[in-house]
Motif scaffolding. Structure first.
Motif, PDB file in Angstrom:
ATOM      1  N   ILE A  79       0.713  -1.293   0.074  1.00 25.24           N
ATOM      2  CA  ILE A  79      -0.004  -0.033  -0.084  1.00 25.24           C
ATOM      3  C   ILE A  79       0.832   1.266  -0.249  1.00 25.24           C
ATOM      4  O   ILE A  79       0.260   2.238  -0.026  1.00 25.24           O
ATOM      5  N   GLY A  80       2.062   1.060  -0.144  1.00 26.73           N
ATOM      6  CA  GLY A  80       3.078   2.110  -0.254  1.00 26.73           C
ATOM      7  C   GLY A  80       3.231   2.838   1.228  1.00 26.73           C
ATOM      8  O   GLY A  80       3.858   4.198   0.987  1.00 26.73           O
ATOM      9  N   LYS A  81       3.056   2.216   2.441  1.00 31.75           N
ATOM     10  CA  LYS A  81       3.480   2.828   3.538  1.00 31.75           C
ATOM     11  C   LYS A  81       4.719   2.201   3.923  1.00 31.75           C
ATOM     12  O   LYS A  81       5.165   2.641   5.190  1.00 31.75           O
ATOM     13  N   TYR A  82       5.296   1.491   3.502  1.00 31.05           N
ATOM     14  CA  TYR A  82       6.567   0.795   3.956  1.00 31.05           C
ATOM     15  C   TYR A  82       7.893   1.758   4.108  1.00 31.05           C
ATOM     16  O   TYR A  82       7.834   2.692   3.145  1.00 31.05           O
ATOM     17  N   GLY A  83       8.374   1.820   5.278  1.00 31.94           N
ATOM     18  CA  GLY A  83       9.457   2.940   5.354  1.00 31.94           C
ATOM     19  C   GLY A  83       9.128   3.984   6.142  1.00 31.94           C
ATOM     20  O   GLY A  83       9.827   4.919   6.234  1.00 31.94           O
ATOM     21  N   LYS A  84       7.748   4.042   6.263  1.00 29.72           N
ATOM     22  CA  LYS A  84       7.227   5.400   7.148  1.00 29.72           C
ATOM     23  C   LYS A  84       6.857   4.943   8.375  1.00 29.72           C
ATOM     24  O   LYS A  84       6.288   3.982   8.596  1.00 29.72           O
ATOM     25  N   CYS A  85       7.394   5.972   9.232  1.00 31.97           N
ATOM     26  CA  CYS A  85       7.087   5.847  10.820  1.00 31.97           C
ATOM     27  C   CYS A  85       5.784   5.803  10.937  1.00 31.97           C
ATOM     28  O   CYS A  85       4.906   6.780  10.619  1.00 31.97           O
ATOM     29  N   GLU A  86       5.134   4.734  11.677  1.00 30.75           N
ATOM     30  CA  GLU A  86       3.677   4.770  12.218  1.00 30.75           C
ATOM     31  C   GLU A  86       3.273   5.723  13.191  1.00 30.75           C
ATOM     32  O   GLU A  86       2.276   6.433  13.186  1.00 30.75           O
ATOM     33  N   ALA A  87       4.265   6.211  13.898  1.00 30.32           N
ATOM     34  CA  ALA A  87       3.798   7.373  14.907  1.00 30.32           C
ATOM     35  C   ALA A  87       4.025   8.972  14.663  1.00 30.32           C
ATOM     36  O   ALA A  87       3.360   9.762  14.645  1.00 30.32           O
ATOM     37  N   CYS A  88       5.114   9.199  13.628  1.00 32.48           N
ATOM     38  CA  CYS A  88       5.235  10.767  13.085  1.00 32.48           C
ATOM     39  C   CYS A  88       5.187  10.509  11.694  1.00 32.48           C
ATOM     40  O   CYS A  88       4.966  11.935  11.189  1.00 32.48           O
ATOM     41  N   GLY A  89       5.139   9.605  10.693  1.00 32.77           N
ATOM     42  CA  GLY A  89       5.008   9.658   9.303  1.00 32.77           C
ATOM     43  C   GLY A  89       6.189  10.092   8.509  1.00 32.77           C
ATOM     44  O   GLY A  89       6.130  10.065   7.399  1.00 32.77           O
ATOM     45  N   GLY A  90       7.267  10.165   9.147  1.00 34.71           N
ATOM     46  CA  GLY A  90       8.434  10.415   8.730  1.00 34.71           C
ATOM     47  C   GLY A  90       9.051   9.276   8.273  1.00 34.71           C
ATOM     48  O   GLY A  90       8.608   8.058   8.453  1.00 34.71           O
ATOM     49  N   ASN A  91      10.227   9.396   7.276  1.00 34.89           N
ATOM     50  CA  ASN A  91      10.971   8.121   6.835  1.00 34.89           C
ATOM     51  C   ASN A  91      11.540   7.536   7.962  1.00 34.89           C
ATOM     52  O   ASN A  91      12.325   7.971   8.488  1.00 34.89           O
ATOM     53  N   ILE A  92      11.742   6.279   7.834  1.00 35.64           N
ATOM     54  CA  ILE A  92      12.466   5.448   8.667  1.00 35.64           C
ATOM     55  C   ILE A  92      13.957   4.985   7.692  1.00 35.64           C
ATOM     56  O   ILE A  92      13.896   5.003   6.615  1.00 35.64           O
ATOM     57  N   LEU A  93      14.909   5.330   8.446  1.00 38.16           N
ATOM     58  CA  LEU A  93      16.423   5.239   8.006  1.00 38.16           C
ATOM     59  C   LEU A  93      16.505   3.927   7.484  1.00 38.16           C
ATOM     60  O   LEU A  93      16.160   3.106   7.829  1.00 38.16           O
ATOM     61  N   ALA A  94      17.028   4.146   5.840  1.00 32.92           N
ATOM     62  CA  ALA A  94      17.409   2.761   5.155  1.00 32.92           C
ATOM     63  C   ALA A  94      18.211   1.872   6.065  1.00 32.92           C
ATOM     64  O   ALA A  94      18.201   0.542   6.280  1.00 32.92           O
ATOM     65  N   ALA A  95      19.218   2.235   6.870  1.00 37.94           N
ATOM     66  CA  ALA A  95      20.093   1.655   7.775  1.00 37.94           C
ATOM     67  C   ALA A  95      19.215   0.917   8.824  1.00 37.94           C
ATOM     68  O   ALA A  95      19.579  -0.202   8.917  1.00 37.94           O
ATOM     69  N   ARG A  96      18.169   1.514   9.139  1.00 36.26           N
ATOM     70  CA  ARG A  96      17.377   0.842  10.414  1.00 36.26           C
ATOM     71  C   ARG A  96      16.610  -0.488   9.611  1.00 36.26           C
ATOM     72  O   ARG A  96      16.647  -1.360  10.316  1.00 36.26           O
ATOM     73  N   LEU A  97      16.101  -0.071   8.531  1.00 33.37           N
ATOM     74  CA  LEU A  97      15.412  -1.033   7.810  1.00 33.37           C
ATOM     75  C   LEU A  97      16.220  -2.542   7.212  1.00 33.37           C
ATOM     76  O   LEU A  97      15.884  -3.475   7.139  1.00 33.37           O
TER      77      LEU A  97
END
Length: 147
Positions: A79-97
């Motif tokens: 649905i295109g929401k991968y890599g987005k923080c559920e809490a703040c909506g910002g991007n999750i760093l690729a290194a974290r993923l």
């Protein structure tokens, strides 16, 4: 490497992990059934079977939660929401993923969540654990919430 390419590679990792977890859970389930169907033996055998059943049950619970997290990540990809923080909506760093492909929060929001949990008394005292030799660490020392 572009973020979209990394997501494509991480999707493959998630699919592989999902398949491995499903296979492990199927195997663990059959082992648990085998243990619980055993009969006979002495008290030591019964105690060992009970301990194995408990450990196996806990491992299945952890694997089930991880499987749910992986499936959630795959659904978020669709649905295109991968890599987005559920809490703040910002991007999750690729290194974290890269480290945790099913992460649903950015580092800052995860840190805030852990701090709140810590204030509520649900935290592991890592300093106490790190000071012990590996032979002194007990499972009960590791009160970890991975949900």
């Amino acid at each position: 490497m572009a973020r979209k390419q990394k997501f494509s590679r991480l999707e493959e990792v998630l699919h592989q992990r999902r398949d491995a977890l499903r296979q492990a859970l199927a195997g663990d389930d059959s082992l648990l059934r085998e243990i619980s169907q055993r009969s006979g033996g002495d008290e030591a055998d019964f105690a060992l079977d009970s301990a194995c059943l408990e450990v196996g049950s806990q491992l299945i619970e952890v694997a089930s939660r991880e499987l749910a997290s992986v499936e959630n990540a795959l659904a978020r990809l669709k649905i295109g929401k991968y890599g987005k923080c559920e809490a703040c909506g910002g991007n999750i760093l690729a290194a974290r993923l890269e480290v945790l492909p099913y992460a649903t929060s950015c580092i800052e929001c995860q840190r805030n969540l852990e701090n709140r949990s810590s204030r509520n008394g649900r935290s592991t005292d890592w300093s106490r654990i790190l000071e012990q030799s590996p032979d002194e660490i007990r499972i009960s020392d590791l009160d970890i919430n991975i949900s």
